[in-house]
Design an enzyme around this catalytic site. Structure first.
Site, PDB file in Angstrom:
ATOM      1  N   ASN A  24       0.745  -1.232   0.110  1.00  0.00           N
ATOM      2  CA  ASN A  24      -0.031   0.050   0.041  1.00  0.00           C
ATOM      3  C   ASN A  24       0.852   1.151  -0.034  1.00  0.00           C
ATOM      4  O   ASN A  24       1.318   1.783   1.137  1.00  0.00           O
ATOM      5  CB  ASN A  24      -1.095  -0.174   1.138  1.00  0.00           C
ATOM      6  CG  ASN A  24      -2.016  -1.160   1.086  1.00  0.00           C
ATOM      7  OD1 ASN A  24      -2.869  -1.160   0.443  1.00  0.00           O
ATOM      8  ND2 ASN A  24      -1.673  -2.089   1.511  1.00  0.00           N
ATOM      9  N   GLU A  25       1.127   1.891  -1.327  1.00  0.00           N
ATOM     10  CA  GLU A  25       2.012   2.823  -1.326  1.00  0.00           C
ATOM     11  C   GLU A  25       1.339   4.146  -0.920  1.00  0.00           C
ATOM     12  O   GLU A  25       0.162   4.426  -0.712  1.00  0.00           O
ATOM     13  CB  GLU A  25       2.419   2.964  -2.828  1.00  0.00           C
ATOM     14  CG  GLU A  25       3.207   1.632  -3.163  1.00  0.00           C
ATOM     15  CD  GLU A  25       4.467   1.498  -2.866  1.00  0.00           C
ATOM     16  OE1 GLU A  25       4.793   2.157  -2.086  1.00  0.00           O
ATOM     17  OE2 GLU A  25       5.250   0.677  -3.578  1.00  0.00           O
TER      18      GLU A  25
END
Length: 646
Positions: free
Chosen positions: A168-169
């Protein structure tokens, strides 16, 4: 060892009220990993007693390996069964085949599943081979399987430099679910070493969403090493923001952050505890606080006033040890006494205030270099100074460094051998056959494929030749250069074998052969591949074995840094100043490592060349000394002493 649960229950809220997530700190990652594994084991046993499944969310990468190792040990030695365990992995690269070296399917089987009794149908890892048009439905099904299992009981997480959890950037929504995402440039750069080049890292991945993670009943985020310290501070003490997805964990009511000492060093209770509570002011903490105050106010030590201390949370120190003048003089003198142009000790001089003893002189010194260039990168100036002063200097290259050589360098050197045999009218049949074999292998080699024995050998010889050139330039004779080729390293992959008794014995044998008065070792543990950490552990364990030898009773150990980071000035116990000419000599020694010049194969997160990193850090250290009011130098190499007989 205190359990994770006990540590969580005993957190001193007075010291940690700036922390927005319960955070526990262990001495090292090994101790922390064992505590986490036992927490998981307790859950598995409790669920088994109730005839229920324990549902685990699992992470990959180097961070959880110690946890998996302990779980395997508990299974094999203490009978812990995983038959009631269901697992869901966080993520997987896309696209990727499950048998690829970098596949998380392969990782999980190598590190855990192949060594325990978990039923195969209870293991779930995102599939990197799903046709793209089917991914949306596949991700929905992954979510449904988690819910069907009753939700995740314990979710393990690591953390990336961007603050990503799973993949999850930055920018990920707090309610996001399992999905296909595009990897951040920094994430791909950090993964480059695993794929033998950033260009081979997949641009996308399948990951559980932040919302999926947040539904877990308990979350344990782990972080080891100095390289994670800054992002941990932001995640634990900073505001919630989508640019750092890990901060979303602040809103989870059962999350624990588990750190080793190095990863905790930027937290307020570790970095500036005087801002939180009364402190036990020992010499080390006083020095740290005074340096911090000088840097905060941009003032040299001897200009600090009582008001400066009082107005910046250090009134307690003034009350106990003041006035400011007395504290300033004490710290100034302590820092001044760390500076020496004689790293091997200065003969016929009073050594009461010098960091190194004057006798014996000359000394035998051994410089341990994890990779074939760490010696000159991190302490090249000091190494040259030791040789110039007449000490008997040995260099111990602990690993071959063979994975860090580009394939085209192999062709170039093999081609040279072929031309050499022709030029001197030597029998060229064997050389030509070898060249053809190497060339054919490299032409068909796939990204990440393990090198053939011949290619590995040539790569190792390239690094060895460069190390010899660098050592000779520094004045070290060939017979004093030792190529240890520690077995743990020789896998041909970024992933190494565990440290073995053979690795330690090689180190013991060399120490007993040289019988050094000084040992220099790499304390730079932010090396992203972990080689420095393993090499240092081998030295420490070897020292435990030899510490009662007669020679060891007169041996001092100095830890250097420089390839990946530098010691803080308040930590430095020996500061070796370098002149502009000496810094240039150090640079030339580094340049002898031509295969690492311009663009090293594994640059890490720092885009500068190693010589640039080294010089910038050395100059930066000198500037801090100057700003504190001490003598101005071109550059300084810093060392911290390790007391192995205490």
């Amino acid at each position: 060892m205190e359990s994770l649960e006990k540590k969580l229950n005993s957190i001193n809220k007075r010291l940690t009220y700036y922390e927005n997530i319960p955070t526990v700190i262990y001495k090292d990652s090994s101790e922390a990993s064992v505590a986490i594994a036992h927490e998981i084991a307790s859950l598995i046993k409790d669920k088994a007693k109730k005839n229920e499944h324990a549902v685990l969310g699992l992470a990959t990468g180097s961070t959880p390996v110690g946890v998996y190792d302990e779980l395997v040990r508990l299974h094999k030695e203490e009978g812990l069964s995983f038959k009631n365990v269901i697992t869901f992995n966080l993520d997987e690269y896309y696209p990727i085949q499950p048998d690829s070296l970098q596949s998380y399917v392969r990782f999980m089987h190598e590190h855990l599943f192949d060594s325990i009794d978990i039923p195969e149908n209870q293991v779930h890892i995102p599939d990197g081979t799903i046709p793209e048009e089917d991914i949306y439905d596949y991700c929905d099904q992954y979510e449904a399987k988690i819910e069907e299992a009753g939700g995740i009981d314990i979710q393990l997480l690591g953390i990336g430099r961007t603050g990503h959890i799973g993949f999850n950037e930055p920018g990920s929504r707090p309610d996001s679910t399992t999905r296909l995402i595009t990897l951040d440039k920094i994430t791909r750069k950090d993964a480059a070493s695993d794929f033998f080049g950033e260009e081979y890292v997949p641009r996308r991945a399948i990951t559980m969403g932040v919302g999926t993670i947040m539904k877990s009943k308990k979350i344990i985020l782990m972080a080891w090493g100095e390289g994670k310290a800054n992002i941990i501070k932001e995640s634990v003490e900073g505001d919630i923001k989508e640019s750092i997805p890990a901060t979303y964990l602040q809103e989870h009511d059962n999350t624990a952050i588990v750190l080793d000492t190095a990863a905790s060093e930027k937290l307020m209770r570790i970095n500036t505890p005087w801002l939180l509570s009364s402190c036990k002011w020992d010499d080390e903490l006083v020095r740290k606080a005074v340096v911090w105050l000088c840097q905060k106010l941009d003032k040299p030590i001897l200009k600090l006033t009582d008001e400066n201390y009082n107005e910046n949370g250090m009134a307690d120190l003034i009350t106990k040890q003041g006035p400011a003048y007395s504290i300033n003089i004490k710290v100034f003198n302590e820092l001044q006494h760390t500076i020496t142009g004689w790293p091997g000790g200065k003969p016929n001089e009073d050594d009461k205030y010098r960091p190194e003893r004057r006798e014996p002189f000359p000394k035998r010194a051994i410089v341990f270099s994890p990779h074939p260039d760490d010696d000159v990168i991190s302490m090249g100036g000091t190494l040259i100074r030791l040789v110039d002063h007449g000490h008997e200097v040995h260099i111990a290259y602990q690993t071959s460094g063979n994975i860090a050589v580009f394939d085209d360098d192999v062709v170039r050197f093999a081609d040279f051998v072929l031309d050499y045999t022709e030029a001197f009218d030597m029998k060229e049949q064997k050389a030509e056959k070898l060249f053809r074999k190497i060339n054919d292998f490299l032409k068909s080699k796939k990204p990440g494929q393990v090198d053939s024995p011949e290619v590995k050998k040539i790569k190792g010889l390239i690094r060895r030749g460069e190390a010899k050139a660098g050592g000779r330039y520094c004045g070290v004779p060939d017979e004093n250069m030792h190529f240890m080729e520690m077995p743990f390293y020789e896998t041909g992959r970024v992933k190494k074998k565990p440290l073995s008794d053979e690795d330690i014995q090689i180190t013991v044998d060399l120490l007993r052969e040289v019988k050094p008065h000084q040992i220099y070792a790499a304390g730079d543990l932010s090396d992203p591949h972990g080689t420095h950490r393993v090499c240092l552990k081998a030295i420490f364990e070897a020292l435990e074995i030899v510490k009662n030898d007669d020679w060891a009773k007169d041996c001092w150990v100095w830890l250097y840094r420089g390839a990946w980071q530098e010691w803080d000035v308040n930590e430095i116990e020996m500061a070796v100043p370098l002149s502009p000419i000496e810094l240039k000599r150090k640079r030339r020694a580094i340049f002898k490592h031509q295969s690492q010049k311009d663009r090293p194969l594994f640059p890490g997160s720092d885009t500068r060349e190693f010589w640039q990193r080294s010089e910038d850090r050395n100059r930066g250290t000198a500037k801090v000394y100057d700003d504190l009011g001490l003598a101005e130098y071109e550059a300084i190499e810093g060392f911290v002493r390790y007391h192995f007989r205490d």
